[in-house]
Design an enzyme around this catalytic site. Structure first.
Site, PDB file in Angstrom:
ATOM      1  N   VAL A  51       1.622   3.945   3.396  1.00  0.00           N
ATOM      2  CA  VAL A  51       1.084   3.534   4.895  1.00  0.00           C
ATOM      3  C   VAL A  51       1.755   1.842   4.505  1.00  0.00           C
ATOM      4  CG1 VAL A  51      -0.769   2.976   5.850  1.00  0.00           C
ATOM      5  CG2 VAL A  51      -0.817   4.861   4.757  1.00  0.00           C
ATOM      6  N   CYS A  52       1.916   1.376   5.727  1.00  0.00           N
ATOM      7  CA  CYS A  52       2.119   0.078   5.804  1.00  0.00           C
ATOM      8  C   CYS A  52       3.123  -0.655   4.828  1.00  0.00           C
ATOM      9  CB  CYS A  52       0.916  -0.704   5.897  1.00  0.00           C
ATOM     10  SG  CYS A  52       0.630  -2.356   6.512  1.00  0.00           S
ATOM     11  N   THR A  53       2.853  -1.656   4.026  1.00  0.00           N
ATOM     12  CA  THR A  53       3.513  -2.157   3.111  1.00  0.00           C
ATOM     13  C   THR A  53       3.396  -1.705   1.838  1.00  0.00           C
ATOM     14  OG1 THR A  53       1.757  -3.891   2.670  1.00  0.00           O
ATOM     15  CG2 THR A  53       3.538  -4.431   3.943  1.00  0.00           C
TER      16      THR A  53
END
Lengths: 220, 220
Positions: free
Chosen positions: A119-121
């Site tokens: 998820v995300c970074t």
């Protein structure tokens, strides 16, 4: 197409926690997993470098608010895992020993996983572990340039809510973690279950992996 | 219309945690507050009946997964609060001593609050504390009948993502907590800030408080 992997029963899910993880990156997926566990046989481990509570606070911004979450296992003594979910957050940056320990754990664990979800970074951590090399992947759109630089061998997809390549599912920023988790649950446990969870949390899902107004917003 | 309350600086926000709270009910709003705290002066307290980690697990469903979150204050020794946010979850049900302690805390704290925000079945706790009597409010749509029964003097609104009445903001189920929190931040800290947070978490907000496909879904 995504490879559908044979899964053990229970399905053993782990979520990585590091100081400065983004709360919703982890707790969007975790809420879905919690509801899933009411009707499917899954186990959940929360992994970190120690068993001390892990704060969402990023140490370099001391005035900000945060929450502390209690891990269940250390990277040194992990349980067997079928699935590893990696959240992002400001704490995924830099090359301090805690971040490097997380990257090492991802590298060591990936070969025995059935699925990896970021998820995300969190995809930046996976990229630095080398497990995204040669794969299609996406990441947070606001942090795009920084993340892409972490994985020069990754085929980064700029316009995507989430991307699947083999057994790797990478999603865009923060709330996209809910969509990728529901999509993964739909694929592995059946679409009816994903629908039931989305309706239970009164969440209007993005079911199209190509939905991404944020790519345009951030000039990608 | 919502009364805009004069607020102290910092704005002192508290979030109630009880065993069996729904993870996303709390962590959707908390993620927004964490990001808000990077540019606005806010403090955050996590309140529970003891300082022991609070699990999202509901004790009557022992096979399910959960996470433990560390409170910062007890109901017995709370800090001054301007805002109290009450999540829902299966643990909000029943009349055990821990639930009753939460209800007592809400009752005692409400008169000195500037704002009360509830998510999901958290409105059931607020209703039982009597603070919704004579007010317009909404709640989780799947749990509608049970919640309405807890507040016979409440004017329950069946079709709403969230409802405001005076300084009380009540929202629908689970993920609606993100929308009500962003709407509240927009009202109190300015719409630009709410927009910045929503874009930062790559979340497509529901900005219309009347948006509610789940009312129909659950036959309301």
């Amino acid at each position: 197409m995504t490879d559908l992997q044979p899964l053990d029963n229970p399905v053993r899910i782990g979520v990585l926690l590091f100081p400065g993880f983004q709360a919703l990156d982890a707790f969007g997926p975790l809420d879905c997993i919690n509801i899933l566990s009411r009707t499917s046989n899954v186990t959940l481990s929360l992994l970190s470098h120690t068993l001390d509570p892990v704060s969402t606070k990023y140490s370099e911004t001391p005035g900000t608010t945060g929450q502390e979450v209690v891990p269940t296992h250390t990277y040194e003594a992990p349980p067997p895992l079928d699935v590893l979910l990696i959240p992002g957050g400001r704490g995924s940056r830099g090359s301090g020993p805690i971040v490097l320990a997380a990257i090492r754990f991802i590298k060591d664990t990936y070969p025995s996983l059935k699925y990896l979800i970021t998820v995300c970074t969190g995809s930046g951590l996976a990229a630095r572990a080398g497990v995204l090399d040669g794969k299609r992947a996406t990441t947070n759109k606001m942090a795009w340039k920084d993340m892409v630089a972490l994985g020069p061998e990754v085929e980064w997809i700029p316009h995507a809510r989430w991307v699947t390549d083999g057994n790797i599912w990478t999603s865009s920023g923060v709330s996209a973690g809910i969509d990728v988790t529901l999509a993964w649950i739909g694929r592995v446990f059946g679409e009816e279950k994903a629908k039931m969870i989305a309706e239970g949390i009164e969440y209007t899902r993005h079911e199209d992996p190509n939905y991404d107004p944020f790519a345009e917003l951030y000039g990608l």
